[in-house]
Design a protein around this motif. Structure first.
Motif, PDB file in Angstrom:
ATOM      1  N   ALA A 296       0.856  -1.198   0.000  1.00  0.00           N
ATOM      2  CA  ALA A 296       0.000   0.000   0.000  1.00  0.00           C
ATOM      3  C   ALA A 296       0.890   1.245   0.000  1.00  0.00           C
ATOM      4  O   ALA A 296       0.684   2.187  -0.792  1.00  0.00           O
ATOM      5  N   ASP A 297       1.892   1.233   0.845  1.00  0.00           N
ATOM      6  CA  ASP A 297       2.803   2.373   0.969  1.00  0.00           C
ATOM      7  C   ASP A 297       3.563   2.595  -0.347  1.00  0.00           C
ATOM      8  O   ASP A 297       3.625   3.711  -0.881  1.00  0.00           O
ATOM      9  N   THR A 298       4.070   1.492  -0.903  1.00  0.00           N
ATOM     10  CA  THR A 298       4.831   1.594  -2.152  1.00  0.00           C
ATOM     11  C   THR A 298       3.939   2.126  -3.276  1.00  0.00           C
ATOM     12  O   THR A 298       4.340   3.014  -4.049  1.00  0.00           O
ATOM     13  N   GLY A 299       2.717   1.587  -3.367  1.00  0.00           N
ATOM     14  CA  GLY A 299       1.790   2.010  -4.422  1.00  0.00           C
ATOM     15  C   GLY A 299       1.512   3.499  -4.352  1.00  0.00           C
ATOM     16  O   GLY A 299       1.555   4.212  -5.365  1.00  0.00           O
ATOM     17  N   SER A 321     -11.645   7.168  15.083  1.00  0.00           N
ATOM     18  CA  SER A 321     -11.402   8.032  16.239  1.00  0.00           C
ATOM     19  C   SER A 321     -10.589   9.240  15.777  1.00  0.00           C
ATOM     20  O   SER A 321      -9.984   9.220  14.695  1.00  0.00           O
ATOM     21  N   ILE A 322     -10.571  10.263  16.597  1.00  0.00           N
ATOM     22  CA  ILE A 322      -9.789  11.465  16.281  1.00  0.00           C
ATOM     23  C   ILE A 322      -8.309  11.099  16.131  1.00  0.00           C
ATOM     24  O   ILE A 322      -7.622  11.563  15.219  1.00  0.00           O
ATOM     25  N   GLU A 323      -7.832  10.221  16.993  1.00  0.00           N
ATOM     26  CA  GLU A 323      -6.416   9.842  16.978  1.00  0.00           C
ATOM     27  C   GLU A 323      -6.044   9.130  15.675  1.00  0.00           C
ATOM     28  O   GLU A 323      -5.006   9.409  15.067  1.00  0.00           O
ATOM     29  N   GLU A 324      -6.927   8.212  15.261  1.00  0.00           N
ATOM     30  CA  GLU A 324      -6.657   7.465  14.021  1.00  0.00           C
ATOM     31  C   GLU A 324      -6.665   8.407  12.822  1.00  0.00           C
ATOM     32  O   GLU A 324      -5.799   8.319  11.944  1.00  0.00           O
ATOM     33  N   LEU A 328      -3.625   8.981  10.140  1.00  0.00           N
ATOM     34  CA  LEU A 328      -3.745   8.740   8.697  1.00  0.00           C
ATOM     35  C   LEU A 328      -3.499  10.040   7.924  1.00  0.00           C
ATOM     36  O   LEU A 328      -2.792  10.042   6.912  1.00  0.00           O
ATOM     37  N   GLY A 329      -4.059  11.147   8.434  1.00  0.00           N
ATOM     38  CA  GLY A 329      -3.835  12.446   7.772  1.00  0.00           C
ATOM     39  C   GLY A 329      -2.345  12.781   7.750  1.00  0.00           C
ATOM     40  O   GLY A 329      -1.803  13.241   6.738  1.00  0.00           O
ATOM     41  N   THR A 330      -1.682  12.529   8.864  1.00  0.00           N
ATOM     42  CA  THR A 330      -0.245  12.823   8.944  1.00  0.00           C
ATOM     43  C   THR A 330       0.529  11.969   7.939  1.00  0.00           C
ATOM     44  O   THR A 330       1.439  12.441   7.254  1.00  0.00           O
ATOM     45  N   TYR A 331       0.121  10.688   7.857  1.00  0.00           N
ATOM     46  CA  TYR A 331       0.833   9.781   6.940  1.00  0.00           C
ATOM     47  C   TYR A 331       0.647  10.219   5.484  1.00  0.00           C
ATOM     48  O   TYR A 331       1.615  10.359   4.738  1.00  0.00           O
ATOM     49  N   ILE A 332      -0.602  10.451   5.088  1.00  0.00           N
ATOM     50  CA  ILE A 332      -0.866  10.731   3.662  1.00  0.00           C
ATOM     51  C   ILE A 332      -0.193  12.046   3.243  1.00  0.00           C
ATOM     52  O   ILE A 332       0.324  12.178   2.143  1.00  0.00           O
ATOM     53  N   GLY A 487      -4.962   2.115  14.012  1.00  0.00           N
ATOM     54  CA  GLY A 487      -3.842   2.826  14.623  1.00  0.00           C
ATOM     55  C   GLY A 487      -2.532   2.066  14.491  1.00  0.00           C
ATOM     56  O   GLY A 487      -1.476   2.646  14.244  1.00  0.00           O
ATOM     57  N   ASP A 488      -2.586   0.728  14.628  1.00  0.00           N
ATOM     58  CA  ASP A 488      -1.364  -0.084  14.497  1.00  0.00           C
ATOM     59  C   ASP A 488      -0.809   0.011  13.078  1.00  0.00           C
ATOM     60  O   ASP A 488       0.405   0.081  12.864  1.00  0.00           O
ATOM     61  N   VAL A 489      -1.734   0.014  12.101  1.00  0.00           N
ATOM     62  CA  VAL A 489      -1.316   0.111  10.695  1.00  0.00           C
ATOM     63  C   VAL A 489      -0.618   1.457  10.456  1.00  0.00           C
ATOM     64  O   VAL A 489       0.455   1.530   9.843  1.00  0.00           O
ATOM     65  N   TYR A 490      -1.196   2.547  10.991  1.00  0.00           N
ATOM     66  CA  TYR A 490      -0.616   3.876  10.758  1.00  0.00           C
ATOM     67  C   TYR A 490       0.729   4.008  11.484  1.00  0.00           C
ATOM     68  O   TYR A 490       1.637   4.673  10.992  1.00  0.00           O
ATOM     69  N   TYR A 491       0.842   3.391  12.645  1.00  0.00           N
ATOM     70  CA  TYR A 491       2.132   3.415  13.355  1.00  0.00           C
ATOM     71  C   TYR A 491       3.210   2.777  12.476  1.00  0.00           C
ATOM     72  O   TYR A 491       4.315   3.296  12.352  1.00  0.00           O
TER      73      TYR A 491
END
Ligand code: SF4
Ligand code: FES
Length: 534
Positions: A296-299, A321-324, A328-332, A487-491
């Protein structure tokens, strides 16, 4: 503050309080059945009678207002004799079937029988037997366990305002009943089961599923609408068995809607997604979860590199949740600084649904029309992250020129039922799509990378209700095997060590979340009682 003395102990009380409530506030146990702080006072069960100096006969503590300097005795010979007699009377026709009763372990008759009753029954005649009755789609009445406290009747009159339940007959033939052809199926009906202090009204959904002493509970928030009702998730060995209301003075008081009560069913839906998949030569195939995250990240990085800034999007679900959403926003945005943030669809049932006291017309309860728990929280995150953003409607109808250029993205679902419908909206039907969801849909079947996610009962986080109240919820059970918490996925994607920890993310977000104390709402004071008109 007025002061009274109860069994030799001086306690401070609120003005206009009844003796019973003042004692309960001061942690002095007094038996009571018919009294409930959310209902009018009828003083019918007579177990709470106490001796007050200066008054020649026993008085119902639930209905007697305190007076400065009052001296109360709840353990005097007279008071104890009354407790024993009342218990004996209430148990005369009771079937004493605790071993097969669902209420065993949380039954006031059991508890008070042990604490205030006699150890043996002197009743030798045949017991009067009353039939079981279906009083609602979800509620069964074991009539011969009923002690006629009328809490259930008062609830349907004073809170739901629907008045389905009534007292029929007189004397030992008295029983709870419904009007013919008018079952107790209102949207708050399940509360009568919580209110029943004995095993008379039972929830068919929970009947014979678990002994209550095996259940553990965690505080949580309702996922079905924007009301933010406070609940307990009760579970055992990885299975949620029931949801009970958690008192919150400002939000739901003692009640919850039936939609909330049965919302846990989606957690154990047999169709839950539990295999990570990727699309290979036009077909979805199973893939290890870690590998799926990597691909997913590579794509996404490949598209961002080839198409440049502004080519990615992320759909943040109002079930997250707000945290999740923050992670995700931070990652993208770390992959594409101009990534478009979209608030996922917000289903509504139209207007809010209000309930009134059938006797006074006073509004008692509201079920929110907005059928997701965290629209406001996701909007808050999007505003905090800044940058390009659009609404779901604009995104899917491609009104926003922004959405035309978006060719790859990350979509989060998490709704408790199919949310996308039969046709995938155009922007989600093209390009490279990573989909995180809990239930199958047209979109999960077409995802380039499918990541099975966790339902709300399987993770921690914060939601913001329709009134802007931020509330923390806790996970009760683990996600099904093969699914992972978002959350684990985004971590993993953000290269963080360890597992997702909602509180750390709250601190990272800073104001206003850093000051959020989990479950502080529980300490909110119960409202001072007012006599309801009968
Ligand atoms: S059914 Fe339960 S709540 Fe209703 S009157 Fe009987 S004991 Fe009370
Ligand atoms: S609790 Fe007081 S009479 Fe029932």
């Amino acid at each position: 503050m007025p002061k009274i003395t109860v069994d030799g102990k001086s306690i401070e009380c609120k003005d206009r309080q009844m003796i019973l409530q003042a004692c309960l506030d001061a942690d002095i146990a007094l038996p009571h059945y018919c009294y409930h702080p959310g209902l009018s006072i009828v003083a019918s069960c007579r177990i709470c009678l106490v001796e007050v100096e200066g008054i020649p006969k026993l008085v119902p503590s639930c209905q007697t207002p305190i007076r400065e300097g009052m001296v109360v005795h709840s353990t005097s010979t007279k008071a104890i004799a009354n407790q024993k007699q009342t218990m004996e009377f209430l148990l005369i026709n009771h079937p004493l079937d605790c071993p097969v009763c669902d209420q065993a372990g949380e039954c006031y008759l059991q508890d008070y029988s042990y604490q205030y009753g006699r150890s043996q029954s002197r009743f030798e005649e045949d017991k009067h037997k009353k039939p079981k009755k279906n009083v609602g789609e979800k509620i069964v009445l074991y009539n011969d366990r009923c002690i006629m406290c009328t809490r259930c009747v008062r609830f349907t009159r004073e809170i739901s305002g629907t008045s389905e339940l009534l007292v029929e007959g007189r004397g030992h033939k008295e029983e709870i009943d419904i009007f013919p052809g008018k079952p107790c199926n209102n949207k708050l009906a399940g509360n009568v089961v919580d209110l029943c202090p004995v095993g008379a009204l039972l929830d068919k959904d929970f009947l014979f599923k678990q002994r209550v002493w095996l259940l553990k509970r965690v505080p949580s928030i309702s996922p079905v609408d924007a009301g933010g009702e406070n609940i307990w998730l009760e579970y055992n060995e990885g299975v949620v068995y029931r949801i009970k209301p958690r008192y919150n003075a400002e939000i739901n008081q003692w009640w919850i809607s039936d939609d909330t009560r049965y919302s846990y069913k989606a957690v154990h839906d047999e169709h839950r997604l539990h295999r990570a998949k990727k699309t290979q030569y036009g077909t979805q195939v199973d893939v290890a979860y870690g590998k799926a995250i990597e691909e997913a990240d590579t794509g996404l990085r490949t598209v961002a590199k080839e198409k440049g800034a502004g080519s990615l999007y992320a759909v943040l679900s109002p079930m997250m949740s707000i945290e999740e959403a923050w992670l995700l926003g931070t990652y993208i945005r770390s992959v594409d600084a101009q990534a478009l943030l979209v608030l996922g669809p917000v289903p509504t049932s139209g207007a809010n649904e209000s309930f009134q006291n059938a006797l006074t017309g006073k509004q008692t309860y509201t079920i929110q029309g907005e059928k997701v728990p965290n629209r406001k929280g996701i909007e808050r995150v999007i505003a905090l992250l800044g940058g390009p953003t659009t609404t779901w409607d604009d995104f899917v109808t491609s009104k926003s020129p922004e959405s035309q250029s978006r060719v790859a993205g990350w979509v989060v679902g998490g709704y408790l039922s199919n949310w996308i419908g039969a046709t995938i909206p155009a922007p989600l039907a093209r390009g490279f799509r990573v989909v995180q969801d809990i239930l199958p849909s047209a979109l999960t079947e077409k995802a380039d990378i499918l990541l099975p996610a966790a339902a709300w009962a399987e993770k921690d986080g914060t939601w913001e209700n329709h009134a802007g109240k931020l509330q923390v919820f806790s996970g009760a059970v683990p996600p099904p095997e093969g699914a992972r918490r978002e959350g684990d996925v985004y971590y993993t994607l953000l290269g963080r060590r360890g597992l997702y920890h909602a509180e750390s993310v709250r601190t990272e977000i800073g104001e206003p979340l850093s000051g959020l104390r989990p479950f502080d709402s529980e300490k909110a004071e119960e409202p001072a009682f007012e006599f309801a008109e009968l």
